[in-house]
Design an enzyme around this catalytic site. Structure first.
Site, PDB file in Angstrom:
ATOM      1  N   CYS A  95     -12.731  17.680 -56.472  1.00  0.00           N
ATOM      2  CA  CYS A  95     -11.608  18.609 -56.312  1.00  0.00           C
ATOM      3  C   CYS A  95     -11.955  19.711 -55.329  1.00  0.00           C
ATOM      4  CB  CYS A  95     -11.228  19.192 -57.659  1.00  0.00           C
ATOM      5  SG  CYS A  95     -12.626  19.881 -58.539  1.00  0.00           S
ATOM      6  N   GLU A 109      -6.148  22.520 -63.758  1.00  0.00           N
ATOM      7  CA  GLU A 109      -7.059  22.443 -62.608  1.00  0.00           C
ATOM      8  C   GLU A 109      -6.526  21.318 -61.726  1.00  0.00           C
ATOM      9  OE1 GLU A 109      -9.305  24.511 -61.965  1.00  0.00           O
ATOM     10  OE2 GLU A 109      -9.997  25.381 -63.847  1.00  0.00           O
TER      11      GLU A 109
HETATM   12  P1  NAD Z   1      -3.817  12.103 -61.678  1.00  0.00           P
HETATM   13  O1  NAD Z   1      -2.994  13.336 -61.743  1.00  0.00           O
HETATM   14  O2  NAD Z   1      -3.222  10.880 -61.102  1.00  0.00           O
HETATM   15  O3  NAD Z   1      -4.336  11.701 -63.130  1.00  0.00           O
HETATM   16  C1  NAD Z   1      -5.059  12.589 -63.947  1.00  0.00           C
HETATM   17  C2  NAD Z   1      -4.797  12.244 -65.404  1.00  0.00           C
HETATM   18  O4  NAD Z   1      -3.442  12.521 -65.731  1.00  0.00           O
HETATM   19  C3  NAD Z   1      -5.042  10.784 -65.753  1.00  0.00           C
HETATM   20  O5  NAD Z   1      -5.676  10.731 -67.016  1.00  0.00           O
HETATM   21  C4  NAD Z   1      -3.617  10.228 -65.821  1.00  0.00           C
HETATM   22  O6  NAD Z   1      -3.471   9.105 -66.664  1.00  0.00           O
HETATM   23  C5  NAD Z   1      -2.864  11.396 -66.400  1.00  0.00           C
HETATM   24  N1  NAD Z   1      -1.424  11.383 -66.167  1.00  0.00           N
HETATM   25  C6  NAD Z   1      -0.754  10.795 -65.158  1.00  0.00           C
HETATM   26  N2  NAD Z   1       0.578  11.066 -65.264  1.00  0.00           N
HETATM   27  C7  NAD Z   1       0.727  11.842 -66.354  1.00  0.00           C
HETATM   28  C8  NAD Z   1       1.837  12.479 -66.960  1.00  0.00           C
HETATM   29  N3  NAD Z   1       3.082  12.360 -66.480  1.00  0.00           N
HETATM   30  N4  NAD Z   1       1.603  13.253 -68.050  1.00  0.00           N
HETATM   31  C9  NAD Z   1       0.348  13.428 -68.521  1.00  0.00           C
HETATM   32  N5  NAD Z   1      -0.734  12.840 -67.996  1.00  0.00           N
HETATM   33  C10 NAD Z   1      -0.549  12.055 -66.926  1.00  0.00           C
HETATM   34  O7  NAD Z   1      -5.153  12.547 -60.895  1.00  0.00           O
HETATM   35  P2  NAD Z   1      -6.368  11.640 -60.423  1.00  0.00           P
HETATM   36  O8  NAD Z   1      -5.894  10.799 -59.282  1.00  0.00           O
HETATM   37  O9  NAD Z   1      -6.987  10.988 -61.607  1.00  0.00           O
HETATM   38  O10 NAD Z   1      -7.393  12.742 -59.900  1.00  0.00           O
HETATM   39  C11 NAD Z   1      -7.436  13.190 -58.571  1.00  0.00           C
HETATM   40  C12 NAD Z   1      -6.788  14.547 -58.444  1.00  0.00           C
HETATM   41  O11 NAD Z   1      -7.383  15.456 -59.365  1.00  0.00           O
HETATM   42  C13 NAD Z   1      -6.990  15.185 -57.087  1.00  0.00           C
HETATM   43  O12 NAD Z   1      -5.805  15.786 -56.656  1.00  0.00           O
HETATM   44  C14 NAD Z   1      -8.040  16.265 -57.342  1.00  0.00           C
HETATM   45  O13 NAD Z   1      -8.031  17.329 -56.433  1.00  0.00           O
HETATM   46  C15 NAD Z   1      -7.701  16.683 -58.720  1.00  0.00           C
HETATM   47  N6  NAD Z   1      -8.859  17.292 -59.365  1.00  0.00           N
HETATM   48  C16 NAD Z   1      -8.840  18.643 -59.576  1.00  0.00           C
HETATM   49  C17 NAD Z   1      -9.933  19.264 -60.142  1.00  0.00           C
HETATM   50  C18 NAD Z   1      -9.965  20.745 -60.379  1.00  0.00           C
HETATM   51  O14 NAD Z   1     -10.856  21.235 -61.052  1.00  0.00           O
HETATM   52  N7  NAD Z   1      -9.005  21.502 -59.866  1.00  0.00           N
HETATM   53  C19 NAD Z   1     -11.049  18.506 -60.520  1.00  0.00           C
HETATM   54  C20 NAD Z   1     -11.025  17.121 -60.288  1.00  0.00           C
HETATM   55  C21 NAD Z   1      -9.908  16.527 -59.718  1.00  0.00           C
END
Ligand code: NAD
Length: 468
Positions: free
Chosen positions: A276, A242
């Site tokens: 999101c 997602e």
């Molecule tokens: P992010 O991708 O920076 O981080 C999300 C998670 O991934 C965190 O726990 C982070 O530590 C982890 N992470 C970071 N790098 C990683 C890697 N290389 N491997 C594995 N895990 C890793 O996202 P964010 O800034 O926390 O959230 C905001 C984003 O999330 C926005 O783009 C938003 O649109 C999206 N979002 C999508 C949905 C959906 O349902 N589609 C819902 C909520 C948020």
């Protein structure tokens, strides 16, 4: 654990720790453990062991336990909301912290109660084929900082219902919320079944390449989603992704601007725009443009923003400095690009906290970064159109497709437009509402796989066909 203090005591780290700060005030909320890859290994081993007995219980007994877990969350709801508000920044009231804790419990109840029948595929003179779903084993659940409890639950609830164990990795910005939620859940669940590993992206990367993890549920940015696809390739993990969105809303000329203004506001600004499937670009027909902007400005200007624990507020700060900087940069680019800032746009930098005022920018050119990039904050670009074909082309002109909305007094006209939009969900006359029984997932680079409902349960199992 029914007070904030007892919740924090229950999750107090024994080893290395770091302070987590309130984004509204800079005050220390609590201490989060700094887990290592060693801790991840221990959690995976414990999960593998716990999963066997949990899977053997079967659907009915697992569902009963899950309903008791939901009762435990309800009994601790206020303390959980108090912690969530302090750590994430979102207000207690409005569609915010209390709403999120209530949602986490509701999603758990629905995942526990949704029937999943064996599917009869073929039955004829040559035999019978049916399909069931076996547990995957250990699921890795990587979640973001915007709706930390709700999204962690969206990952954990269907996983355990389907007989899996979970190792959850919350965002490094909001670990306490998920640690506390799972601590409450673990007063009921068997030991080792759900473990939270609190660490940074290195832990996320180790989790997504771990040979004993069969599936990763990931919610977060598109860039991280791509890294997870790469990291999980060698072990051929199942993935539900997602990812980011840049949802368009299209307002048709037949609307009553006053009637839709509040729906537009919450569609764009729920959780202070850090959602999101928020409305992130609004396309309004020229004939109603000025009126829609005026009605939206009146509503948006009256919504109180401030510290989450003040019961009057319904909007809060950005959760972190990095996101604040993104919003500030994009609003500046819109201003420089000819957009008219009709509300907000001038943050008061003398105050503590990552507060960015509710901002509306009218007449932004469609190729401006505020339109083309995901702002993930309280700043909405409003774009004028005169031909619906142009509006649809602009709505579809990005490489993500999570949600979208069409606003019209004519349902059939709205449905016609909705069918042409490249997004996983399209709402008519609202934006962003989700339902635990209705599948949710993205199109294009917003990801793949569905969450919620029966489809969401199936995504946490391995389909098995039996031919007899
Ligand atoms: P992010 O991708 O920076 O981080 C999300 C998670 O991934 C965190 O726990 C982070 O530590 C982890 N992470 C970071 N790098 C990683 C890697 N290389 N491997 C594995 N895990 C890793 O996202 P964010 O800034 O926390 O959230 C905001 C984003 O999330 C926005 O783009 C938003 O649109 C999206 N979002 C999508 C949905 C959906 O349902 N589609 C819902 C909520 C948020």
């Amino acid at each position: 654990m029914d007070t904030l203090e007892s919740l924090l005591a229950a999750i107090a780290p024994t080893g290395k720790s770091r302070e987590i700060l309130n984004p509204a005030t800079g005050a220390v909320v609590g201490l989060a453990p700094v887990h290592t890859v060693d801790d991840l290994e221990k959690a995976v081993s414990a999960a593998q062991e716990a999963q066997q007995g949990w899977a053997a219980l079967g659907h009915v007994a697992r569902s009963e336990v899950m309903l008791k877990v939901a009762d435990a969350i309800d009994a601790n709801a206020e303390a959980l909301a108090q912690l969530l508000s302090r750590e994430q920044g979102k207000p207690l009231n409005g569609p915010n912290a209390r709403f999120e804790v209530g949602g986490a419990s509701a999603w758990l109840r629905v995942a526990a109660s949704t029937p999943l029948e064996t599917e009869l595929l073929v039955e004829d003179e040559n035999g019978r084929s049916e399909m069931t779903y076996r547990p995957i084993g250990v699921v890795g659940a990587i979640s973001p900082w915007n709706w930390p409890m709700m999204i962690a639950m969206w990952q954990i609830a269907p996983s355990i219902r389907m007989g899996n164990a979970v190792v959850a990795k919350p965002s490094e910005y909001t670990p306490l919320s998920v640690l506390a939620l799972v601590a409450v859940m673990n007063t009921v669940l068997p030991a080792g079944l759900v473990t939270v590993i609190s660490g940074d992206r290195e832990i996320g990367a180790a989790l997504s390449s771990h040979p004993s993890i069969g599936k990763v549920m990931f919610t977060g940015s598109t860039a991280t989603g791509k890294a997870i696809i790469r990291n999980s390739a060698d072990t051929v993990k199942r993935l539900t992704l997602e990812l980011g969105g840049n949802d368009a809303g299209i307002v048709l000329p037949d609307v009553d601007p006053k009637a839709i203004a509040e729906g537009l506001f919450w569609g764009a600004f729920i959780n202070t725009g850090q959602t999101c499937a928020c409305l992130k670009r609004l396309y309004v027909h020229d004939s109603v443009f000025d009126e829609v902007v005026a009605e939206l400005t009146a509503i948006a200007g009256a919504m109180p923003m401030g510290e989450g624990t003040n019961e009057d507020n319904v909007l809060g700060p950005l959760q972190n400095k990095q996101q604040y900087d993104v919003v500030a940069r994009l609003v500046e680019s819109a201003r420089k690009g000819g957009g008219r800032v009709v509300l907000g746009g001038n943050p008061d930098t003398s105050q503590p906290g990552y507060f960015y005022p509710t901002t509306l920018v009218a007449d932004v050119p469609n190729d401006n970064p505020l339109v083309q990039e995901e702002q993930f904050g309280p700043a909405l670009p409003i774009i004028r159109y005169s031909n619906i074909e142009d509006a649809i082309a602009m709505a579809n002109g990005v490489d993500v497709g999570l949600g979208a909305s069409v606003w019209s007094a004519d349902r059939s006209k709205a449905l016609e437009v909705a069918a042409r939009i490249e997004a996983g969900t399209v709402w008519i006359n609202s934006h962003g509402g989700v339902n635990p029984m209705v599948p949710f997932g993205g199109a294009k680079q917003s990801g793949y796989g569905l969450e919620f409902g029966v489809e969401g349960l199936k995504a946490l199992g391995i389909p098995q066909v039996i031919n007899s």
